[in-house]
Scaffold this active site. Structure first.
Site, PDB file in Angstrom:
ATOM      1  N   LYS A   1      30.093 -42.885 -33.440  1.00 28.31           N
ATOM      2  CA  LYS A   1      29.494 -43.224 -32.137  1.00 28.31           C
ATOM      3  C   LYS A   1      29.188 -44.718 -32.060  1.00 28.31           C
ATOM      4  CE  LYS A   1      27.484 -38.606 -32.226  1.00 28.31           C
ATOM      5  NZ  LYS A   1      26.336 -37.825 -32.728  1.00 28.31           N
TER       6      LYS A   1
ATOM      7  N   VAL B   1      30.351 -26.117 -26.394  1.00 27.84           N
ATOM      8  CA  VAL B   1      30.416 -27.098 -25.299  1.00 27.84           C
ATOM      9  C   VAL B   1      31.414 -26.652 -24.227  1.00 27.84           C
ATOM     10  CG1 VAL B   1      30.878 -29.502 -24.701  1.00 27.84           C
ATOM     11  CG2 VAL B   1      29.718 -28.968 -26.847  1.00 27.84           C
TER      12      VAL B   1
HETATM   13  N1  HSE Z   1      26.126 -32.859 -35.508  1.00 27.02           N
HETATM   14  C1  HSE Z   1      25.938 -33.849 -34.485  1.00 27.02           C
HETATM   15  C2  HSE Z   1      24.485 -34.297 -34.479  1.00 27.02           C
HETATM   16  C3  HSE Z   1      26.341 -33.263 -33.154  1.00 27.02           C
HETATM   17  O1  HSE Z   1      23.709 -33.732 -35.236  1.00 27.02           O
HETATM   18  O2  HSE Z   1      24.120 -35.218 -33.752  1.00 27.02           O
HETATM   19  C4  HSE Z   1      26.624 -34.303 -32.104  1.00 27.02           C
HETATM   20  O3  HSE Z   1      27.561 -35.253 -32.540  1.00 27.02           O
END
Ligand code: HSE
Length: 331
Positions: free
Chosen positions: A206, A15
């Site tokens: 999240k 990123v």
């Molecule tokens: N490993 C995470 C996913 C990356 O598969 O969504 C993004 O948080």
């Protein structure tokens, strides 16, 4: 003439390099959008290996913490990851020194986001974290800015690309969990080890932030109920198919709380159509109704897109309440 907006970047993985590429390759567009030039002043990472990008113009900081004290820097972009350690030290000291932070680190914010929001508010600094939730999908801005006039009634979604890749590939091919997990790792979706993904923790980080944004609560990861997809078998997927259903790892948040777990959902649901490593967020709000956002939830381009959007926003002078209301009023 407005001064150049100067940034430092900690973490030069996929990123971090994606962010530098956008800033180098679209300089004029970004200057026009931000209303001033955005300049990378310094970078920091574990090693100074060649990453195929010219970084000779940037100061090299051996320790990421040096970015927080760097005299010229207005904003630190934290892309190291980790819910503690150097990432926490860097974000905290950056905010304490009155500089802005942009981060893709959902784990860090799910655990310390409230404390950071308090410091940011005291220091009149901004925290951009669009990239922390559902990668390239602009869901933070949708909830905090676009839907600011609405009462949010529910937020649900598919928030982990790895789990969705595993479940939808098992469904399409009849293959076993372990086999598809290994493939998801080889494609770079899953973390190594993949526990944070398949145990639902990454998606729950999240969801925790979405709850704070939607319902004005302090991000409190310990309040979430979490179950991953580790125990989903090919037989479960077949059982679902026989009933015109699919299994998806679904996060649901209301003002009562938040739950992350694998669910049987009808094939007619818009969430059932989300395949591979895509993410989706369904926001129910009054008076607007339902808003359904889908797109790439991970990966270099999509995540870097969200990081740079936050940098532009801060360069424009937009300092938002981190979770949509004053941190002092979060419940
Ligand atoms: N490993 C995470 C996913 C990356 O598969 O969504 C993004 O948080």
């Amino acid at each position: 003439m407005i001064d150049t907006f100067k940034i430092g970047i900690a973490g030069l993985g996929t990123v971090g390099c994606g962010v530098i590429e956008i800033l180098q390759n679209h300089k004029d567009m970004i200057k026009a959008r931000a209303g001033r030039e955005i300049e990378i002043v310094a970078v920091s990472a574990r090693s100074q290996k060649d990453r195929g990008i010219d970084m000779s113009a940037y100061d090299w900081c051996e320790k990421s913490a040096a970015l927080a004290d760097h005299e010229q820097i207005d904003c630190v972009v934290e892309l190291m990851g980790g819910d503690d350690g150097p990432a926490k030290t860097l974000v905290q000291s950056t905010l304490e020194s009155g500089k802005h932070v942009v981060t893709a680190n959902k784990a860090l914010l799910a655990h310390h986001g409230y404390d950071f929001a308090i410091i940011a508010e005291q220091q009149r600094a901004g925290i951009g974290y669009e990239a922390a939730i559902a990668g390239g999908i602009p869901v933070v801005k949708a909830l905090r800015e676009g839907l600011a006039a609405n009462q949010i009634t529910a937020i649900s979604g598919i928030l982990n690309g790895t789990c969705n890749y595993i479940l939808s590939t098992m469904e399409d091919t009849g293959r076993d969990f372990d086999d598809v997990l290994a493939e998801a790792q080889s494609l770079g979706y899953a973390e190594t080890p993949p526990d944070l993904d398949i145990d639902g923790i990454d998606a729950a980080h999240k969801l925790c932030l979405l709850s704070a944004l939607g319902f004005g609560v302090k991000p409190d990861f310990d309040r979430l109920s979490i179950e991953g997809i580790r125990n989903v078998t090919a037989a479960d997927i077949q059982t679902a198919k026989n009933k015109d259903q699919v299994i998806r790892l679904i996060g649901k948040a209301t003002k009562e709380g938040a739950v992350m777990k694998p669910e049987y959902i009808p094939v007619s649901s818009p969430l059932a159509a989300i395949k591979s490593a895509q993410n989706a967020v369904l926001i129910s709000a009054d008076p607007v109704g339902d808003i359904f956002l889908t797109g790439a939830g991970a990966g270099r381009g999509p995540t870097a897109s969200a990081v740079v959007a936050d940098i532009i926003d801060l360069a424009r002078g937009n300092i938002r309440p981190v979770f949509g209301i004053s941190a002092l009023n979060l419940k």
